[in-house]
Design a protein around this motif. Structure first.
Motif, PDB file in Angstrom:
ATOM      1  N   PHE A   1       0.828  -1.203   0.000  1.00  0.00           N
ATOM      2  CA  PHE A   1       0.000   0.000   0.000  1.00  0.00           C
ATOM      3  C   PHE A   1       0.865   1.257   0.000  1.00  0.00           C
ATOM      4  O   PHE A   1       0.572   2.218  -0.716  1.00  0.00           O
ATOM      5  CB  PHE A   1      -0.959   0.003   1.198  1.00  0.00           C
ATOM      6  CG  PHE A   1      -1.887   1.183   1.201  1.00  0.00           C
ATOM      7  CD1 PHE A   1      -2.878   1.304   0.239  1.00  0.00           C
ATOM      8  CD2 PHE A   1      -1.759   2.178   2.158  1.00  0.00           C
ATOM      9  CE1 PHE A   1      -3.728   2.389   0.229  1.00  0.00           C
ATOM     10  CE2 PHE A   1      -2.600   3.270   2.153  1.00  0.00           C
ATOM     11  CZ  PHE A   1      -3.592   3.382   1.189  1.00  0.00           C
ATOM     12  N   LEU A   2       1.943   1.256   0.788  1.00  0.00           N
ATOM     13  CA  LEU A   2       2.852   2.408   0.791  1.00  0.00           C
ATOM     14  C   LEU A   2       3.488   2.599  -0.580  1.00  0.00           C
ATOM     15  O   LEU A   2       3.601   3.728  -1.063  1.00  0.00           O
ATOM     16  CB  LEU A   2       3.923   2.240   1.870  1.00  0.00           C
ATOM     17  CG  LEU A   2       3.450   2.388   3.314  1.00  0.00           C
ATOM     18  CD1 LEU A   2       4.579   2.051   4.281  1.00  0.00           C
ATOM     19  CD2 LEU A   2       2.923   3.788   3.569  1.00  0.00           C
ATOM     20  N   ASN A   3       3.886   1.503  -1.224  1.00  0.00           N
ATOM     21  CA  ASN A   3       4.450   1.595  -2.572  1.00  0.00           C
ATOM     22  C   ASN A   3       3.413   2.119  -3.562  1.00  0.00           C
ATOM     23  O   ASN A   3       3.723   2.927  -4.434  1.00  0.00           O
ATOM     24  CB  ASN A   3       4.982   0.241  -3.036  1.00  0.00           C
ATOM     25  CG  ASN A   3       6.245  -0.141  -2.322  1.00  0.00           C
ATOM     26  OD1 ASN A   3       6.974   0.709  -1.814  1.00  0.00           O
ATOM     27  ND2 ASN A   3       6.524  -1.431  -2.263  1.00  0.00           N
ATOM     28  N   PHE A   4       2.173   1.655  -3.422  1.00  0.00           N
ATOM     29  CA  PHE A   4       1.094   2.137  -4.275  1.00  0.00           C
ATOM     30  C   PHE A   4       0.895   3.642  -4.098  1.00  0.00           C
ATOM     31  O   PHE A   4       0.726   4.377  -5.071  1.00  0.00           O
ATOM     32  CB  PHE A   4      -0.209   1.385  -3.954  1.00  0.00           C
ATOM     33  CG  PHE A   4      -1.421   1.999  -4.584  1.00  0.00           C
ATOM     34  CD1 PHE A   4      -1.678   1.835  -5.935  1.00  0.00           C
ATOM     35  CD2 PHE A   4      -2.316   2.748  -3.822  1.00  0.00           C
ATOM     36  CE1 PHE A   4      -2.791   2.404  -6.520  1.00  0.00           C
ATOM     37  CE2 PHE A   4      -3.433   3.316  -4.400  1.00  0.00           C
ATOM     38  CZ  PHE A   4      -3.668   3.150  -5.751  1.00  0.00           C
ATOM     39  N   GLN A   5       0.918   4.105  -2.852  1.00  0.00           N
ATOM     40  CA  GLN A   5       0.757   5.536  -2.590  1.00  0.00           C
ATOM     41  C   GLN A   5       1.881   6.338  -3.237  1.00  0.00           C
ATOM     42  O   GLN A   5       1.634   7.383  -3.839  1.00  0.00           O
ATOM     43  CB  GLN A   5       0.737   5.810  -1.087  1.00  0.00           C
ATOM     44  CG  GLN A   5      -0.566   5.457  -0.417  1.00  0.00           C
ATOM     45  CD  GLN A   5      -0.545   5.775   1.067  1.00  0.00           C
ATOM     46  OE1 GLN A   5       0.427   5.496   1.755  1.00  0.00           O
ATOM     47  NE2 GLN A   5      -1.632   6.345   1.555  1.00  0.00           N
ATOM     48  N   LYS A   6       3.126   5.847  -3.122  1.00  0.00           N
ATOM     49  CA  LYS A   6       4.261   6.544  -3.728  1.00  0.00           C
ATOM     50  C   LYS A   6       4.125   6.591  -5.242  1.00  0.00           C
ATOM     51  O   LYS A   6       4.355   7.634  -5.865  1.00  0.00           O
ATOM     52  CB  LYS A   6       5.579   5.862  -3.346  1.00  0.00           C
ATOM     53  CG  LYS A   6       5.969   6.055  -1.900  1.00  0.00           C
ATOM     54  CD  LYS A   6       7.225   5.262  -1.567  1.00  0.00           C
ATOM     55  CE  LYS A   6       7.512   5.282  -0.083  1.00  0.00           C
ATOM     56  NZ  LYS A   6       8.645   4.408   0.255  1.00  0.00           N
ATOM     57  N   ARG A   7       3.766   5.438  -5.854  1.00  0.00           N
ATOM     58  CA  ARG A   7       3.594   5.402  -7.312  1.00  0.00           C
ATOM     59  C   ARG A   7       2.471   6.337  -7.749  1.00  0.00           C
ATOM     60  O   ARG A   7       2.593   7.044  -8.759  1.00  0.00           O
ATOM     61  CB  ARG A   7       3.286   3.978  -7.783  1.00  0.00           C
ATOM     62  CG  ARG A   7       4.481   3.085  -7.889  1.00  0.00           C
ATOM     63  CD  ARG A   7       4.167   1.785  -8.636  1.00  0.00           C
ATOM     64  NE  ARG A   7       2.961   1.106  -8.200  1.00  0.00           N
ATOM     65  CZ  ARG A   7       2.900   0.205  -7.226  1.00  0.00           C
ATOM     66  NH1 ARG A   7       3.999  -0.130  -6.574  1.00  0.00           N
ATOM     67  NH2 ARG A   7       1.758  -0.363  -6.917  1.00  0.00           N
ATOM     68  N   SER A   8       1.382   6.358  -7.006  1.00  0.00           N
ATOM     69  CA  SER A   8       0.250   7.223  -7.350  1.00  0.00           C
ATOM     70  C   SER A   8       0.636   8.690  -7.269  1.00  0.00           C
ATOM     71  O   SER A   8       0.272   9.487  -8.140  1.00  0.00           O
ATOM     72  CB  SER A   8      -0.930   6.959  -6.417  1.00  0.00           C
ATOM     73  OG  SER A   8      -1.429   5.668  -6.606  1.00  0.00           O
ATOM     74  N   LYS A   9       1.387   9.053  -6.245  1.00  0.00           N
ATOM     75  CA  LYS A   9       1.823  10.447  -6.100  1.00  0.00           C
ATOM     76  C   LYS A   9       2.762  10.827  -7.238  1.00  0.00           C
ATOM     77  O   LYS A   9       2.630  11.904  -7.827  1.00  0.00           O
ATOM     78  CB  LYS A   9       2.514  10.645  -4.758  1.00  0.00           C
ATOM     79  CG  LYS A   9       2.933  12.091  -4.504  1.00  0.00           C
ATOM     80  CD  LYS A   9       3.659  12.228  -3.190  1.00  0.00           C
ATOM     81  CE  LYS A   9       4.092  13.626  -2.859  1.00  0.00           C
ATOM     82  NZ  LYS A   9       4.549  14.454  -3.930  1.00  0.00           N
TER      83      LYS A   9
END
Length: 175
Positions: A47-55
């Motif tokens: 989820f943290l990786n997803f948030q970083k990629r989304s940002k």
């Protein structure tokens, strides 16, 4: 309970004997707990990786959103530049100076949003930034050098928005 039953359920010290099935059940519950904890940690990391990629993607989309509008404006800017050059020879100086001011203003607006022209003239040919339309014999420049810019190219940040259309030098034919 009778003393013999009590005696069999307790070990020598009077402590209760561990039940084998209870120990197995406890071990299984602990393994399951560890599995769930591992899954939780992996899910949290994903989820943290997803948030970083989304940002990162949102930032990129914001930066390059002006690209399609800028690409649409470039032909008009080119025509404005051609009109200004053509008017310099025939019209009074005020008209072509006014067109030059409008042209510079449009380029400054694009530059404010990260759109800048690609410098091509005199540079080595780069297929990532240039589109070679003509090979031109030229003894004054090394082979593969841009000797004429037929249409100016533009980039937005590090991405090419439109490649420069250029003439590239080649060795002149030996007579």
């Amino acid at each position: 309970m009778s003393d013999t039953t009590q005696q069999s359920e307790n070990d020598i010290d009077g402590e209760p004997k561990p039940n084998a099935s209870a120990t197995d059940d406890l071990g299984q519950v602990q393994r399951q707990r560890d599995e769930y904890f591992d899954q939780l940690q992996r899910t949290r990391a994903e989820f943290l990786n997803f948030q970083k990629r989304s940002k990162t993607q949102a930032d990129s989309d914001r930066v390059y959103a002006v690209g399609s509008l800028a690409r649409d404006l470039l032909d008009g800017i080119d025509n404005l530049e051609r009109a200004s050059v053509a008017l310099k020879a025939t019209a009074p100086s005020g008209i072509h100076e006014g067109l030059d001011m409008v042209h510079k203003q449009l380029l400054a607006t694009l530059a404010k949003h990260g759109v800048e022209p690609i410098e091509a003239l005199g540079k080595p040919f780069d297929p990532n930034e240039h589109d070679a339309l003509v090979q031109q014999p030229d003894a004054n420049h090394p082979e593969g050098t841009v000797v004429n810019e037929l249409s100016k190219g533009y980039r937005i940040r590090e991405r090419v928005l439109r490649p420069s259309k250029v003439a590239v030098s080649v060795k002149p034919a030996q007579s």
